[in-house]
Design a protein around this motif. Structure first.
Motif, PDB file in Angstrom:
ATOM      1  N   ASN A 134       0.817  -1.225   0.000  1.00  0.00           N
ATOM      2  CA  ASN A 134       0.000   0.000   0.000  1.00  0.00           C
ATOM      3  C   ASN A 134       0.845   1.266   0.000  1.00  0.00           C
ATOM      4  O   ASN A 134       0.521   2.229  -0.691  1.00  0.00           O
ATOM      5  CB  ASN A 134      -0.959   0.015   1.185  1.00  0.00           C
ATOM      6  CG  ASN A 134      -2.132  -0.915   0.974  1.00  0.00           C
ATOM      7  OD1 ASN A 134      -2.434  -1.292  -0.151  1.00  0.00           O
ATOM      8  ND2 ASN A 134      -2.780  -1.298   2.056  1.00  0.00           N
ATOM      9  N   GLU A 135       1.939   1.275   0.754  1.00  0.00           N
ATOM     10  CA  GLU A 135       2.756   2.488   0.842  1.00  0.00           C
ATOM     11  C   GLU A 135       3.521   2.781  -0.450  1.00  0.00           C
ATOM     12  O   GLU A 135       3.972   3.899  -0.656  1.00  0.00           O
ATOM     13  CB  GLU A 135       3.723   2.418   2.040  1.00  0.00           C
ATOM     14  CG  GLU A 135       4.764   1.319   1.964  1.00  0.00           C
ATOM     15  CD  GLU A 135       4.299  -0.043   2.484  1.00  0.00           C
ATOM     16  OE1 GLU A 135       5.137  -0.959   2.509  1.00  0.00           O
ATOM     17  OE2 GLU A 135       3.116  -0.195   2.849  1.00  0.00           O
ATOM     18  N   LEU A 136       3.636   1.801  -1.327  1.00  0.00           N
ATOM     19  CA  LEU A 136       4.324   2.006  -2.605  1.00  0.00           C
ATOM     20  C   LEU A 136       3.360   2.212  -3.777  1.00  0.00           C
ATOM     21  O   LEU A 136       3.800   2.509  -4.894  1.00  0.00           O
ATOM     22  CB  LEU A 136       5.243   0.826  -2.921  1.00  0.00           C
ATOM     23  CG  LEU A 136       6.454   0.662  -2.004  1.00  0.00           C
ATOM     24  CD1 LEU A 136       7.278  -0.555  -2.430  1.00  0.00           C
ATOM     25  CD2 LEU A 136       7.316   1.912  -2.000  1.00  0.00           C
ATOM     26  N   ARG A 139      -0.338   7.446  -6.261  1.00  0.00           N
ATOM     27  CA  ARG A 139      -1.555   8.205  -5.934  1.00  0.00           C
ATOM     28  C   ARG A 139      -2.680   7.910  -6.911  1.00  0.00           C
ATOM     29  O   ARG A 139      -3.848   7.940  -6.545  1.00  0.00           O
ATOM     30  CB  ARG A 139      -1.254   9.697  -5.953  1.00  0.00           C
ATOM     31  CG  ARG A 139      -0.457  10.172  -4.771  1.00  0.00           C
ATOM     32  CD  ARG A 139      -0.186  11.653  -4.809  1.00  0.00           C
ATOM     33  NE  ARG A 139      -1.398  12.414  -5.010  1.00  0.00           N
ATOM     34  CZ  ARG A 139      -1.442  13.590  -5.583  1.00  0.00           C
ATOM     35  NH1 ARG A 139      -0.335  14.154  -6.021  1.00  0.00           N
ATOM     36  NH2 ARG A 139      -2.569  14.238  -5.736  1.00  0.00           N
ATOM     37  N   ASN A 168      -9.264   9.902  -0.531  1.00  0.00           N
ATOM     38  CA  ASN A 168      -7.832   9.970  -0.218  1.00  0.00           C
ATOM     39  C   ASN A 168      -7.121  11.132  -0.885  1.00  0.00           C
ATOM     40  O   ASN A 168      -6.004  11.468  -0.490  1.00  0.00           O
ATOM     41  CB  ASN A 168      -7.137   8.660  -0.604  1.00  0.00           C
ATOM     42  CG  ASN A 168      -7.586   7.518   0.283  1.00  0.00           C
ATOM     43  OD1 ASN A 168      -7.841   7.696   1.456  1.00  0.00           O
ATOM     44  ND2 ASN A 168      -7.687   6.343  -0.312  1.00  0.00           N
TER      45      ASN A 168
END
Length: 176
Positions: A134-136, A139, A168
Motif C-alpha cells: 500500500n505504501e508504494l 496516488r 484519499n
C-alpha cells in the motif's frame, strides 16, 4: 507567464553547452503540461516529442517522456500514435520487471489499455500494481482501477474505487 518562463529556460538550456539534460527534459515536460492545461494540444505534442528525443539521447527517464507523448497524442484523438508511445514505455518498464518506481505510469497505462481494450496488458498491469505494498502504490492507483472498471462496465466497482480515490485525494484539482 509560466509558459514564457518555461520557454526562456528551454532556450537557455539549448544555448548552453553544459546544460543539464534532465533539467531541459523536465522543463519541456512542464511546458507540455502547461500547454495541455491551455488545451493547446499541438504545442503540447511538440514539447512532448522534444522531451522524448532528449531522453533518447540522454538515456534518462525515457518511459516518463514516452507517456507524455502518448498523452499528447490521446488529446489529439490519435489512438494509433498514443498506443505506439504507450507500448514503447510498457516494453521498457517490462524489461526492468515492472519496478514500483514506475507505479504512476503503470496506473496510467492501465487506464489507457482498458480504454482501448488491450486486456492482455491490463491483466499484467493489474497483477503488478496489486502486488505493490500500500505504501508504494501510486496516488493514481485507485483512479486507474476506477477507470478500468468503468471501461469494463463494472459500475459498482468503478464507483467504489472513485470514492476511495476521492476520499484519499488531498488536492482540489485531483478531487475535481
Amino acid at each position: 507567464r509560466a509558459v514564457t518562463y518555461s520557454l526562456k529556460a528551454i532556450e537557455t538550456a539549448k544555448q548552453c553547452k553544459r546544460a543539464d539534460t534532465i533539467i531541459w527534459q523536465n522543463s519541456l515536460s512542464k511546458l507540455n503540461h502547461l500547454y495541455m492545461l491551455q488545451l493547446n494540444y499541438e504545442a503540447e505534442l511538440e514539447a512532448a516529442l522534444q522531451a522524448v528525443e532528449l531522453a533518447r539521447q540522454s538515456g534518462k527517464n525515457l518511459e516518463c517522456y514516452l507517456m507524455d507523448a502518448a498523452s499528447a497524442y490521446k488529446h489529439q484523438h490519435d489512438t494509433l500514435h498514443c498506443l505506439q508511445y504507450c507500448d514503447q514505455a510498457y516494453q521498457l518498464i517490462k524489461q526492468e520487471g515492472f519496478p514500483a518506481k514506475y507505479g504512476s505510469i503503470l496506473a496510467y497505462q492501465l487506464t489507457l489499455y482498458s480504454e482501448y481494450n488491450h486486456y492482455e496488458k491490463v491483466d499484467t498491469l493489474l497483477q503488478h500494481l496489486s502486488q505493490l505494498p500500500n505504501e508504494l502504490r501510486p496516488r493514481n492507483y485507485e483512479l486507474g482501477l476506477a477507470m478500468f472498471h468503468e471501461n469494463a462496465n463494472h459500475t459498482d466497482s468503478a464507483i467504489r474505487h472513485y470514492q476511495i480515490y476521492y476520499d484519499n485525494e488531498k488536492t482540489l484539482s485531483g478531487r475535481y
